[in-house]
Design a protein around this motif. Structure first.
Motif, PDB file in Angstrom:
ATOM      1  N   LEU A   1      20.186  31.538 -88.793  1.00  0.00           N
ATOM      2  CA  LEU A   1      19.120  30.285 -88.292  1.00  0.00           C
ATOM      3  C   LEU A   1      18.007  30.373 -89.370  1.00  0.00           C
ATOM      4  CD1 LEU A   1      18.337  30.593 -84.579  1.00  0.00           C
ATOM      5  CD2 LEU A   1      20.045  29.005 -85.838  1.00  0.00           C
ATOM      6  N   ASP A   2      17.555  31.422 -90.068  1.00  0.00           N
ATOM      7  CA  ASP A   2      16.839  31.475 -91.177  1.00  0.00           C
ATOM      8  C   ASP A   2      17.370  30.828 -92.535  1.00  0.00           C
ATOM      9  OD1 ASP A   2      14.977  32.770 -89.651  1.00  0.00           O
ATOM     10  OD2 ASP A   2      15.518  34.777 -90.501  1.00  0.00           O
ATOM     11  N   LYS A   3      18.656  30.798 -92.739  1.00  0.00           N
ATOM     12  CA  LYS A   3      19.285  30.175 -93.723  1.00  0.00           C
ATOM     13  C   LYS A   3      19.503  28.687 -93.636  1.00  0.00           C
ATOM     14  CE  LYS A   3      21.625  34.692 -95.372  1.00  0.00           C
ATOM     15  NZ  LYS A   3      22.909  35.242 -95.537  1.00  0.00           N
ATOM     16  N   GLY A   4      19.182  28.346 -92.442  1.00  0.00           N
ATOM     17  CA  GLY A   4      19.447  26.845 -91.942  1.00  0.00           C
ATOM     18  C   GLY A   4      20.877  26.597 -91.611  1.00  0.00           C
ATOM     19  N   LEU A   5      21.551  27.556 -91.230  1.00  0.00           N
ATOM     20  CA  LEU A   5      22.820  27.563 -90.548  1.00  0.00           C
ATOM     21  C   LEU A   5      22.988  27.455 -88.924  1.00  0.00           C
ATOM     22  CD1 LEU A   5      24.605  30.194 -92.792  1.00  0.00           C
ATOM     23  CD2 LEU A   5      24.547  27.819 -93.329  1.00  0.00           C
ATOM     24  N   SER A   6      23.777  27.018 -88.467  1.00  0.00           N
ATOM     25  CA  SER A   6      24.197  26.728 -87.002  1.00  0.00           C
ATOM     26  C   SER A   6      24.746  28.064 -86.454  1.00  0.00           C
ATOM     27  CB  SER A   6      25.113  25.633 -86.536  1.00  0.00           C
ATOM     28  OG  SER A   6      25.408  25.686 -85.450  1.00  0.00           O
ATOM     29  N   LEU A   7      24.529  28.653 -85.350  1.00  0.00           N
ATOM     30  CA  LEU A   7      25.264  29.679 -84.752  1.00  0.00           C
ATOM     31  C   LEU A   7      26.736  29.495 -84.373  1.00  0.00           C
ATOM     32  CD1 LEU A   7      22.361  31.065 -82.437  1.00  0.00           C
ATOM     33  CD2 LEU A   7      22.860  31.587 -84.780  1.00  0.00           C
ATOM     34  N   GLY A   8      26.958  28.494 -84.475  1.00  0.00           N
ATOM     35  CA  GLY A   8      28.474  28.096 -84.096  1.00  0.00           C
ATOM     36  C   GLY A   8      28.879  28.211 -82.819  1.00  0.00           C
ATOM     37  N   MET A   9      29.966  28.265 -82.414  1.00  0.00           N
ATOM     38  CA  MET A   9      30.475  28.442 -81.118  1.00  0.00           C
ATOM     39  C   MET A   9      30.428  29.950 -80.688  1.00  0.00           C
ATOM     40  SD  MET A   9      34.208  27.424 -79.656  1.00  0.00           S
ATOM     41  CE  MET A   9      35.133  28.912 -80.178  1.00  0.00           C
ATOM     42  N   PRO A  10      30.095  30.122 -79.242  1.00  0.00           N
ATOM     43  CA  PRO A  10      29.892  31.638 -78.971  1.00  0.00           C
ATOM     44  C   PRO A  10      31.227  32.008 -78.756  1.00  0.00           C
ATOM     45  CG  PRO A  10      28.605  30.052 -77.416  1.00  0.00           C
ATOM     46  CD  PRO A  10      29.379  29.136 -78.317  1.00  0.00           C
ATOM     47  N   ASP A  11      31.084  33.520 -78.703  1.00  0.00           N
ATOM     48  CA  ASP A  11      32.316  34.256 -78.701  1.00  0.00           C
ATOM     49  C   ASP A  11      33.038  34.432 -77.210  1.00  0.00           C
ATOM     50  OD1 ASP A  11      32.946  35.297 -81.543  1.00  0.00           O
ATOM     51  OD2 ASP A  11      31.089  35.951 -81.318  1.00  0.00           O
ATOM     52  N   GLY A  12      32.138  34.223 -76.368  1.00  0.00           N
ATOM     53  CA  GLY A  12      32.500  34.286 -74.835  1.00  0.00           C
ATOM     54  C   GLY A  12      31.376  33.761 -73.949  1.00  0.00           C
ATOM     55  N   VAL A  13      31.892  34.122 -72.501  1.00  0.00           N
ATOM     56  CA  VAL A  13      30.463  34.107 -71.431  1.00  0.00           C
ATOM     57  C   VAL A  13      30.556  35.500 -70.803  1.00  0.00           C
ATOM     58  CG1 VAL A  13      29.781  32.880 -69.566  1.00  0.00           C
ATOM     59  CG2 VAL A  13      30.490  31.453 -71.290  1.00  0.00           C
ATOM     60  N   LEU A  14      29.575  35.978 -70.670  1.00  0.00           N
ATOM     61  CA  LEU A  14      29.278  37.130 -69.694  1.00  0.00           C
ATOM     62  C   LEU A  14      28.815  36.861 -68.445  1.00  0.00           C
ATOM     63  CD1 LEU A  14      27.808  39.720 -72.276  1.00  0.00           C
ATOM     64  CD2 LEU A  14      30.063  38.851 -71.971  1.00  0.00           C
ATOM     65  N   ILE A  15      29.490  37.541 -67.474  1.00  0.00           N
ATOM     66  CA  ILE A  15      28.809  37.608 -66.076  1.00  0.00           C
ATOM     67  C   ILE A  15      28.359  39.022 -65.870  1.00  0.00           C
ATOM     68  CG2 ILE A  15      29.326  37.445 -63.722  1.00  0.00           C
ATOM     69  CD1 ILE A  15      31.632  35.245 -64.497  1.00  0.00           C
ATOM     70  N   ASN A  16      27.256  39.070 -65.547  1.00  0.00           N
ATOM     71  CA  ASN A  16      26.274  40.591 -65.419  1.00  0.00           C
ATOM     72  C   ASN A  16      26.718  41.281 -66.406  1.00  0.00           C
ATOM     73  OD1 ASN A  16      25.217  39.763 -63.034  1.00  0.00           O
ATOM     74  ND2 ASN A  16      26.433  40.885 -61.535  1.00  0.00           N
ATOM     75  N   GLY A  17      26.856  40.897 -67.511  1.00  0.00           N
ATOM     76  CA  GLY A  17      26.854  41.669 -68.989  1.00  0.00           C
ATOM     77  C   GLY A  17      28.313  42.049 -69.309  1.00  0.00           C
TER      78      GLY A  17
ATOM     79  N   ILE B   1      20.569  45.570 -76.311  1.00  0.00           N
ATOM     80  CA  ILE B   1      19.390  45.858 -75.818  1.00  0.00           C
ATOM     81  C   ILE B   1      19.280  46.303 -74.470  1.00  0.00           C
ATOM     82  CG2 ILE B   1      16.637  45.385 -75.276  1.00  0.00           C
ATOM     83  CD1 ILE B   1      16.865  43.542 -77.799  1.00  0.00           C
ATOM     84  N   ALA B   2      19.143  47.450 -74.023  1.00  0.00           N
ATOM     85  CA  ALA B   2      19.060  47.937 -72.657  1.00  0.00           C
ATOM     86  C   ALA B   2      17.978  48.427 -72.366  1.00  0.00           C
ATOM     87  CB  ALA B   2      20.229  49.254 -72.505  1.00  0.00           C
ATOM     88  N   ILE B   3      17.667  48.435 -70.833  1.00  0.00           N
ATOM     89  CA  ILE B   3      16.347  49.214 -70.172  1.00  0.00           C
ATOM     90  C   ILE B   3      17.054  50.403 -69.458  1.00  0.00           C
ATOM     91  CG2 ILE B   3      14.515  48.692 -68.592  1.00  0.00           C
ATOM     92  CD1 ILE B   3      14.722  45.640 -69.368  1.00  0.00           C
ATOM     93  N   ASN B   4      16.285  51.343 -69.839  1.00  0.00           N
ATOM     94  CA  ASN B   4      16.799  52.639 -69.063  1.00  0.00           C
ATOM     95  C   ASN B   4      18.274  52.896 -69.127  1.00  0.00           C
ATOM     96  OD1 ASN B   4      14.119  52.807 -68.394  1.00  0.00           O
ATOM     97  ND2 ASN B   4      14.248  52.491 -66.538  1.00  0.00           N
ATOM     98  N   GLY B   5      18.826  52.495 -70.368  1.00  0.00           N
ATOM     99  CA  GLY B   5      20.178  52.700 -70.502  1.00  0.00           C
ATOM    100  C   GLY B   5      20.970  51.493 -69.719  1.00  0.00           C
ATOM    101  N   GLN B   6      20.496  50.608 -69.130  1.00  0.00           N
ATOM    102  CA  GLN B   6      21.272  49.781 -68.532  1.00  0.00           C
ATOM    103  C   GLN B   6      21.177  48.351 -69.295  1.00  0.00           C
ATOM    104  OE1 GLN B   6      18.988  50.869 -64.176  1.00  0.00           O
ATOM    105  NE2 GLN B   6      20.595  48.921 -64.260  1.00  0.00           N
ATOM    106  N   PHE B   7      22.610  47.795 -69.207  1.00  0.00           N
ATOM    107  CA  PHE B   7      22.716  46.531 -69.621  1.00  0.00           C
ATOM    108  C   PHE B   7      23.772  45.760 -68.688  1.00  0.00           C
ATOM    109  CE2 PHE B   7      25.904  43.483 -71.888  1.00  0.00           C
ATOM    110  CZ  PHE B   7      24.780  42.645 -72.330  1.00  0.00           C
ATOM    111  N   PRO B   8      23.230  44.714 -68.221  1.00  0.00           N
ATOM    112  CA  PRO B   8      21.740  43.919 -68.392  1.00  0.00           C
ATOM    113  C   PRO B   8      20.751  44.927 -67.834  1.00  0.00           C
ATOM    114  CG  PRO B   8      23.410  42.248 -67.364  1.00  0.00           C
ATOM    115  CD  PRO B   8      24.180  43.759 -67.397  1.00  0.00           C
ATOM    116  N   GLY B   9      19.488  44.611 -67.668  1.00  0.00           N
ATOM    117  CA  GLY B   9      18.461  45.466 -67.239  1.00  0.00           C
ATOM    118  C   GLY B   9      18.523  45.568 -65.788  1.00  0.00           C
TER     119      GLY B   9
END
Length: 594
Positions: free
Chosen positions: A176-192, A45-53
């Protein structure tokens, strides 16, 4: 036509607002774009084409007008984490107060950043959308006439950090709707952006990373927000001292952190960092997961680069280490206890923060909340006091304003835990206007929790392990506990806060962990003044969207345009709406001021 708009705005400015607070205008087109922050192409999801906004940079008491065009394929709302929306919960941007903005509609937020300073952020509040982006920093600075308790820095830098999944928010919702955990994230972002390739085994080739450019010898104010999904992060800069000066609108007693600050989901802080190292190489900026198995989570680390203008080469070698014990929360709890309110500094006003003696006020209402994972009719949910929140089709605030019955039952929510069958409920409790509330968060789980209250800054008066008892009140910090809007609750521990209920409205209290919030770990506090007065609450906005049982009041959308035509065809509608918004604000300001 545009010239006419500008003339009208100028005329109104000169005619009505001599000495009034400035207005800042923003036009946002919220859409999907494709990026690959961790090397995997995905829709964000971007704002005016920017990610992050874009960052919002304002000054206290300024009026903010943000015209939002929803070019997504689903409903949208923005909430403003830490912005108190004084007298105007209508602009809070959560489902309990606002009908969502449908696709291809635009809607304008009008609010004032009244008597606030500090570091905050905004984000889309619906259906795990924040896990796909749409967030950005929100900075409110002092007026020039109000001194800050430190020398003015040479620059101001905003950084967002957060855990990230390569799966989109819709796929995460489906899990989540199926009752499952999201599990481990794939990484950490800094300023997207993904990590700098500090380790060729862990970091794929071609990852774009963030670079923060600085000048040697200068001091910068660095504002950091954890905008992630559910992971606490330790933020640190290699070889540099972080001088903590502010947390979510409160100046704190300045102290130095060399091993970094633990920042929990939804929290924001700002540091003064002096560029006092030699420039033999660049330096690492690190955001790493806390309270996890570091070996398993080694890939989930955010790394950016601090680059001096006279740097002689790239950063290399091992990352600066995190605190020693990844599992024991006592180090982090002691660090949190050490953050104290600066009693001698003014914030948005010249009077010292410590002139509000919160520890001498009698508590009029107590709320003890135990967060838990429950099963309701065979469906996995999260709950407070065994009640999982269920949004009604008509927002609570609208139902309350129009005296609709059957939407929610006031005070049906239990104000303390008890063994009961888990249930679904649109949970609302009554908060005494001008009362003083104690809220205790009890966490019996193995993970760090994070809770946020809209409309307020509360005083964090106590942390400790174990189960809270009334005897623990004798150990509260009743003198210089920091005021903020988001607090952590450590595993098998409790956190206590005080809040002065001086802001009329319907206010959301929620888990900032997105899976918990999505699955019902929230409630609302209705702070009500029976005397109808603009002095305590503004009237419903003219542009309010209606839905649910009030859908027949919706006359027409402000615009129903395709995303492709928004940039050109919407000029008239958006311009008309903008002028109408500005006119209504000028008239309102004129009435209030004169």
């Amino acid at each position: 036509m545009v010239a006419g708009y500008l003339f009208l705005i100028l005329f109104l400015s000169l005619s009505f607002t001599e000495g009034a607070d400035p207005i800042e205008n923003f036009q946002w087109n919220v859409s999907y774009i494709t990026v690959a922050p961790l090397g995997v192409k995905q829709q964000v999801i971007a704002i005016n084409g920017q990610f992050p906004g874009p960052n919002i940079n304002s000054t206290t008491n300024n009026h903010i007008i943000i015209n939002v065009l929803n070019s997504l394929d689903e409903d949208l709302l923005f909430t403003w984490d830490g912005i108190q929306q004084r007298r105007s919960s209508w602009e809070d941007g959560v489902l309990g107060t606002n009908c969502p903005i449908p696709p291809k509609w635009n809607w304008t937020y009008n609010f004032q950043v009244k008597d606030q300073i500090g570091s905050f952020f905004y984000f889309p509040s619906l259906s795990l959308q924040r896990s796909a982006g749409g967030y950005g920093g929100f900075t409110i600075t002092n007026r020039a006439t109000i001194a800050v308790p430190f020398l003015l820095p040479d620059g101001d830098i905003t950084i967002t950090i957060g855990d990230w999944y390569n799966a989109g928010h819709k796929a995460l919702r489906a899990k989540l709707d199926k009752g499952l955990s999201l599990g481990m994230p794939d990484g950490v972002l800094i300023n997207g952006k993904g990590p700098y390739p500090y380790n060729r085994t862990l970091v794929p080739k071609g990852i774009l990373y963030e670079t923060i450019n600085v000048e040697p010898g200068k001091t910068y104010r660095i504002r950091v927000s954890n905008v992630g999904t559910s992971t606490s992060l330790n933020f640190r800069i290699q070889s540099h001292v972080l001088r903590l000066v502010e947390t979510e609108g409160s100046y704190v007693s300045e102290q130095n952190f060399t091993t970094g600050l633990d920042m929990h989901v939804g929290q924001s802080s700002s540091f003064l960092v002096t560029m006092d190292q030699n420039a033999s190489s660049d330096y690492y900026i690190v955001a790493s997961a806390r309270f996890v198995n570091e070996t398993v989570w080694s890939r989930v680390t955010g790394v950016a680069i601090l680059k001096y203008s006279n740097s002689k080469g790239p950063a290399s070698g091992p990352l600066p280490p995190p605190p020693d014990d990844q599992y024991d929360p006592s180090w982090s709890m002691n660090q949190a206890r050490s953050i104290r309110w600066n009693l001698t500094a003014g914030a948005a006003r010249p009077n010292p923060q410590g002139s509000f003696h919160y520890g001498q006020i009698n508590v009029t209402q107590s709320l003890l909340l135990r967060g838990s994972k429950v099963s309701v009719n065979g469906v996995t949910r999260y709950a407070l006091n065994d009640v999982s929140f269920q949004n009604p089709s008509t927002p609570l605030k609208l139902a309350d304003y129009y005296n609709l019955t059957g939407v929610f039952k006031l005070n049906a929510f239990p104000e303390k835990p008890a063994d009961r069958t888990p249930s679904l409920l649109p949970s609302v409790i009554s908060g005494d206007y001008r009362g003083f509330m104690e809220i205790v968060f009890q966490n019996d789980d193995d993970a760090v929790q994070s809770y946020h209250l809209d409309g307020y800054a509360f005083f964090v008066v106590g942390f400790d392990s174990g189960t809270w008892t009334e005897d623990d009140r004798g150990r509260y910090n009743k003198w210089d506990g920091v005021a903020r809007c988001t607090t952590q609750v450590f595993p098998h521990s409790w956190t206590a806060v005080y809040v002065s209920l001086d802001n009329v409205g319907m206010w959301n209290l929620r888990s900032e962990l997105l899976p918990n919030w999505y699955l019902g770990q929230e409630m609302y506090i209705r702070v009500y003044n029976p005397e109808v007065s603009n002095k305590t609450e503004f009237p419903i906005p003219d542009n309010a969207i209606y839905c649910g049982r009030l859908a027949d009041k919706q006359k027409r959308p402000f615009t129903t345009l395709s995303a492709e035509g928004a940039s050109s065809a919407s000029n008239l509608d958006c311009g008309t709406l903008l002028v109408a918004s500005i006119m209504s604000w000028w008239i309102f300001i004129f009435i209030v001021h004169y």
